[in-house]
Design a protein around this motif. Structure first.
Motif, PDB file in Angstrom:
ATOM      1  N   ASP A   1       0.829  -1.206   0.000  1.00  0.00           N
ATOM      2  CA  ASP A   1       0.000   0.000   0.000  1.00  0.00           C
ATOM      3  C   ASP A   1       0.864   1.257   0.000  1.00  0.00           C
ATOM      4  OD1 ASP A   1      -2.599   1.425   0.352  1.00  0.00           O
ATOM      5  OD2 ASP A   1      -1.684   1.990   2.262  1.00  0.00           O
ATOM      6  N   PHE A   2       2.020   1.206   0.681  1.00  0.00           N
ATOM      7  CA  PHE A   2       2.901   2.376   0.742  1.00  0.00           C
ATOM      8  C   PHE A   2       3.445   2.744  -0.637  1.00  0.00           C
ATOM      9  CE2 PHE A   2       5.755  -1.161   0.907  1.00  0.00           C
ATOM     10  CZ  PHE A   2       6.968  -0.735   0.375  1.00  0.00           C
ATOM     11  N   LEU A   3       3.612   1.748  -1.528  1.00  0.00           N
ATOM     12  CA  LEU A   3       4.077   2.043  -2.881  1.00  0.00           C
ATOM     13  C   LEU A   3       2.998   2.780  -3.668  1.00  0.00           C
ATOM     14  CD1 LEU A   3       5.890  -1.292  -3.835  1.00  0.00           C
ATOM     15  CD2 LEU A   3       6.942   0.882  -3.160  1.00  0.00           C
ATOM     16  N   ARG A   4       1.750   2.390  -3.443  1.00  0.00           N
ATOM     17  CA  ARG A   4       0.656   3.089  -4.125  1.00  0.00           C
ATOM     18  C   ARG A   4       0.551   4.538  -3.645  1.00  0.00           C
ATOM     19  NH1 ARG A   4      -1.319  -2.047  -3.068  1.00  0.00           N
ATOM     20  NH2 ARG A   4      -2.691  -1.436  -1.342  1.00  0.00           N
ATOM     21  N   ILE A   5       0.855   4.745  -2.374  1.00  0.00           N
ATOM     22  CA  ILE A   5       0.868   6.114  -1.841  1.00  0.00           C
ATOM     23  C   ILE A   5       1.995   6.913  -2.491  1.00  0.00           C
ATOM     24  CG2 ILE A   5       1.268   7.501   0.224  1.00  0.00           C
ATOM     25  CD1 ILE A   5      -0.101   5.289   1.829  1.00  0.00           C
ATOM     26  N   TYR A   6       3.177   6.288  -2.634  1.00  0.00           N
ATOM     27  CA  TYR A   6       4.293   6.965  -3.303  1.00  0.00           C
ATOM     28  C   TYR A   6       3.905   7.379  -4.717  1.00  0.00           C
ATOM     29  CZ  TYR A   6       7.601   5.323   0.310  1.00  0.00           C
ATOM     30  OH  TYR A   6       8.275   5.096   1.480  1.00  0.00           O
ATOM     31  N   ILE A   7       3.286   6.458  -5.453  1.00  0.00           N
ATOM     32  CA  ILE A   7       2.915   6.753  -6.845  1.00  0.00           C
ATOM     33  C   ILE A   7       1.931   7.922  -6.904  1.00  0.00           C
ATOM     34  CG2 ILE A   7       1.757   5.896  -8.913  1.00  0.00           C
ATOM     35  CD1 ILE A   7       2.848   3.132  -8.269  1.00  0.00           C
ATOM     36  N   GLY A   8       0.887   7.857  -6.088  1.00  0.00           N
ATOM     37  CA  GLY A   8      -0.095   8.929  -6.096  1.00  0.00           C
ATOM     38  C   GLY A   8       0.518  10.263  -5.734  1.00  0.00           C
ATOM     39  N   SER A   9       1.403  10.257  -4.756  1.00  0.00           N
ATOM     40  CA  SER A   9       2.033  11.505  -4.311  1.00  0.00           C
ATOM     41  C   SER A   9       2.989  12.058  -5.360  1.00  0.00           C
ATOM     42  CB  SER A   9       2.782  11.272  -2.995  1.00  0.00           C
ATOM     43  OG  SER A   9       1.891  10.873  -1.971  1.00  0.00           O
ATOM     44  N   MET A  10       3.725  11.164  -6.035  1.00  0.00           N
ATOM     45  CA  MET A  10       4.667  11.662  -7.041  1.00  0.00           C
ATOM     46  C   MET A  10       3.920  12.229  -8.247  1.00  0.00           C
ATOM     47  SD  MET A  10       6.420   8.314  -8.869  1.00  0.00           S
ATOM     48  CE  MET A  10       5.565   7.395 -10.158  1.00  0.00           C
ATOM     49  N   LEU A  11       2.777  11.626  -8.585  1.00  0.00           N
ATOM     50  CA  LEU A  11       1.977  12.143  -9.689  1.00  0.00           C
ATOM     51  C   LEU A  11       1.415  13.516  -9.330  1.00  0.00           C
ATOM     52  CD1 LEU A  11      -0.008   8.939 -10.733  1.00  0.00           C
ATOM     53  CD2 LEU A  11       1.998   9.894 -11.834  1.00  0.00           C
ATOM     54  N   ASP A  12       0.908  13.656  -8.105  1.00  0.00           N
ATOM     55  CA  ASP A  12       0.356  14.937  -7.672  1.00  0.00           C
ATOM     56  C   ASP A  12       1.426  16.024  -7.677  1.00  0.00           C
ATOM     57  OD1 ASP A  12      -2.105  13.775  -7.327  1.00  0.00           O
ATOM     58  OD2 ASP A  12      -1.908  13.537  -5.147  1.00  0.00           O
ATOM     59  N   ALA A  13       2.605  15.695  -7.145  1.00  0.00           N
ATOM     60  CA  ALA A  13       3.679  16.684  -7.071  1.00  0.00           C
ATOM     61  C   ALA A  13       4.117  17.137  -8.455  1.00  0.00           C
ATOM     62  CB  ALA A  13       4.869  16.099  -6.304  1.00  0.00           C
ATOM     63  N   ALA A  14       4.231  16.188  -9.385  1.00  0.00           N
ATOM     64  CA  ALA A  14       4.666  16.540 -10.744  1.00  0.00           C
ATOM     65  C   ALA A  14       3.621  17.396 -11.455  1.00  0.00           C
ATOM     66  CB  ALA A  14       4.944  15.275 -11.554  1.00  0.00           C
ATOM     67  N   ASN A  15       2.350  17.064 -11.267  1.00  0.00           N
ATOM     68  CA  ASN A  15       1.288  17.815 -11.936  1.00  0.00           C
ATOM     69  C   ASN A  15       1.095  19.205 -11.342  1.00  0.00           C
ATOM     70  OD1 ASN A  15      -0.447  16.327 -14.129  1.00  0.00           O
ATOM     71  ND2 ASN A  15       0.183  14.750 -12.671  1.00  0.00           N
ATOM     72  N   GLN A  16       1.414  19.374 -10.077  1.00  0.00           N
ATOM     73  CA  GLN A  16       1.366  20.707  -9.482  1.00  0.00           C
ATOM     74  C   GLN A  16       2.451  21.602 -10.070  1.00  0.00           C
ATOM     75  OE1 GLN A  16       1.564  20.216  -5.221  1.00  0.00           O
ATOM     76  NE2 GLN A  16      -0.359  19.061  -5.143  1.00  0.00           N
ATOM     77  N   LYS A  17       3.571  20.986 -10.422  1.00  0.00           N
ATOM     78  CA  LYS A  17       4.671  21.749 -11.003  1.00  0.00           C
ATOM     79  C   LYS A  17       4.428  22.048 -12.471  1.00  0.00           C
ATOM     80  CE  LYS A  17       9.691  21.609 -11.598  1.00  0.00           C
ATOM     81  NZ  LYS A  17      10.939  20.836 -11.326  1.00  0.00           N
ATOM     82  N   ASN A  18       3.908  21.057 -13.211  1.00  0.00           N
ATOM     83  CA  ASN A  18       3.671  21.209 -14.646  1.00  0.00           C
ATOM     84  C   ASN A  18       2.608  20.195 -15.054  1.00  0.00           C
ATOM     85  OD1 ASN A  18       3.961  21.959 -17.341  1.00  0.00           O
ATOM     86  ND2 ASN A  18       5.575  20.458 -17.698  1.00  0.00           N
ATOM     87  N   PRO A  19       1.387  20.636 -15.368  1.00  0.00           N
ATOM     88  CA  PRO A  19       0.305  19.702 -15.684  1.00  0.00           C
ATOM     89  C   PRO A  19       0.674  18.707 -16.782  1.00  0.00           C
ATOM     90  CG  PRO A  19      -0.563  21.916 -15.435  1.00  0.00           C
ATOM     91  CD  PRO A  19       0.944  22.042 -15.420  1.00  0.00           C
ATOM     92  N   LEU A  20       0.392  17.446 -16.514  1.00  0.00           N
ATOM     93  CA  LEU A  20       0.718  16.360 -17.442  1.00  0.00           C
ATOM     94  C   LEU A  20      -0.546  15.583 -17.774  1.00  0.00           C
ATOM     95  CD1 LEU A  20       3.806  14.960 -15.492  1.00  0.00           C
ATOM     96  CD2 LEU A  20       3.908  16.465 -17.476  1.00  0.00           C
ATOM     97  N   ASN A  21      -0.423  14.718 -18.779  1.00  0.00           N
ATOM     98  CA  ASN A  21      -1.499  13.774 -19.070  1.00  0.00           C
ATOM     99  C   ASN A  21      -1.309  12.472 -18.298  1.00  0.00           C
ATOM    100  OD1 ASN A  21      -3.174  15.232 -20.715  1.00  0.00           O
ATOM    101  ND2 ASN A  21      -2.146  14.645 -22.605  1.00  0.00           N
TER     102      ASN A  21
END
Length: 320
Positions: free
Chosen positions: A35-55
């Protein structure tokens, strides 16, 4: 940016239609204990999209992009980064903390290794030559021929695909005349060190301490770990593939070659006890392979238009 382009060019697949190596990663991440890996993935996606919106906004998007990259072929562009589909996909997420935590996880490493191995196998086949022709925008086009100085290399302009049997064979192509294309500077003293590749000097440090840290391609390395690390260390789980060559000359000289994401095969053509001279061919990089492995001693040589050279002083021997 590149990840948006890759995502847009390929239709969405059902999870069961993803490549086996990508499916294996998906199934590993979905395990209850991860479950902690899924949290990492979700958090890294959120952080990247806050910096520069992606698809790439959801885990499903991320795995789809990995699959897209696996089925993509390097495309010619004067900006060589355009030829790196995995780097294009992963780079936005390798920059943030959750992404670092995800990619450095010891359990994750073998799955990315398998994905890159599958990519290597793909680029060893004739199917990898789809863009290896002289049409505009491809690897043997007039523009590419000039930019890559292709006439300096061994290939057959009139033959299909330039006579190459695979993308990797093109990638590690040889010079027609190395001495003419990359002449060695005169060395009357016998002590001159030459560059192992065509590249830019980024930084020179002197009187470096044993515990010093280095920033190499965005990764932090300790000198002691970089030069004397066991091949099975956990430390290797969060670095690109690297190959270390030790040369006995005036003292001992260490050359450390670091791969970049999908350029993750370091193939040595020397072994312990070999004698090398300035300018000798000592190995090469190749696309695909596996991350987190190190061979000692060994070496690396060329990517498309880099020089072939050993950083030895005069005639030197490879140490174990």
């Amino acid at each position: 940016m590149g990840s948006n382009r890759l995502f847009a060019e390929s239709p969405r697949k059902h999870p069961k239609e993803l490549a086996p190596s990508v499916q294996a990663l998906v199934e590993y991440v979905k395990r209850p204990e991860n479950d902690f890996l899924r949290i990492y993935i979700g958090s890294m996606l959120d952080a990247a999209n806050q910096k520069n919106p992606l698809n790439i906004k959801t885990p499903a998007d991320f795995f789809q992009q990995l699959d897209n990259a696996l089925y993509s072929l390097p495309k010619y562009d004067a900006n060589f980064m355009a030829a790196l589909p995995f780097y294009t996909v992963l780079q936005p997420f390798m920059e943030n903390g959750p992404g670092w935590a995800f990619f450095t996880n010891e359990g994750i490493r073998p799955y990315f290794s398998a994905i890159l191995k599958a990519y290597h196998d793909k680029l060893e086949t004739p199917a990898s030559l789809a863009y290896m022709n002289d049409s505009y925008g491809n690897w043997l086009s007039a523009d590419a021929r000039e930019y890559l100085s292709l006439d300096d290399y061994v290939y057959s302009p009139s033959a299909p695909h330039g006579g190459f049997k695979s993308w990797n064979e093109f990638f590690i192509r040889k010079f027609k005349n190395l001495d003419a294309s990359r002449p060695l500077a005169p060395d009357p003293s016998g002590k001159a060190i030459i560059s192992p590749v065509d590249g830019q000097v980024w930084k020179i440090s002197k009187q470096v301490q044993r515990e010093a840290t280095f920033d190499i391609k965005g990764e932090q390395y300790y000198l002691t770990d970089l030069l004397n690390e066991p091949a099975d260390s956990p430390f290797l789980s969060h670095v690109n593939t690297r190959t270390v060559l030790f040369i006995e000359s005036i003292g001992e000289v260490a050359m450390v070659f670091v791969g970049l994401t999908e350029v993750s095969s370091c193939v040595a053509t020397v072994k312990a006890g070999d004698l090398v001279q300035r300018g000798d061919d000592i190995g090469h990089f190749a696309f695909g392979g596996s991350t987190g492995r190190r061979s000692r001693p060994s070496a690396s040589r060329t990517v498309p238009h880099w020089a072939t050279a050993a950083a030895g002083l005069g005639r030197s021997s490879i140490t174990s």
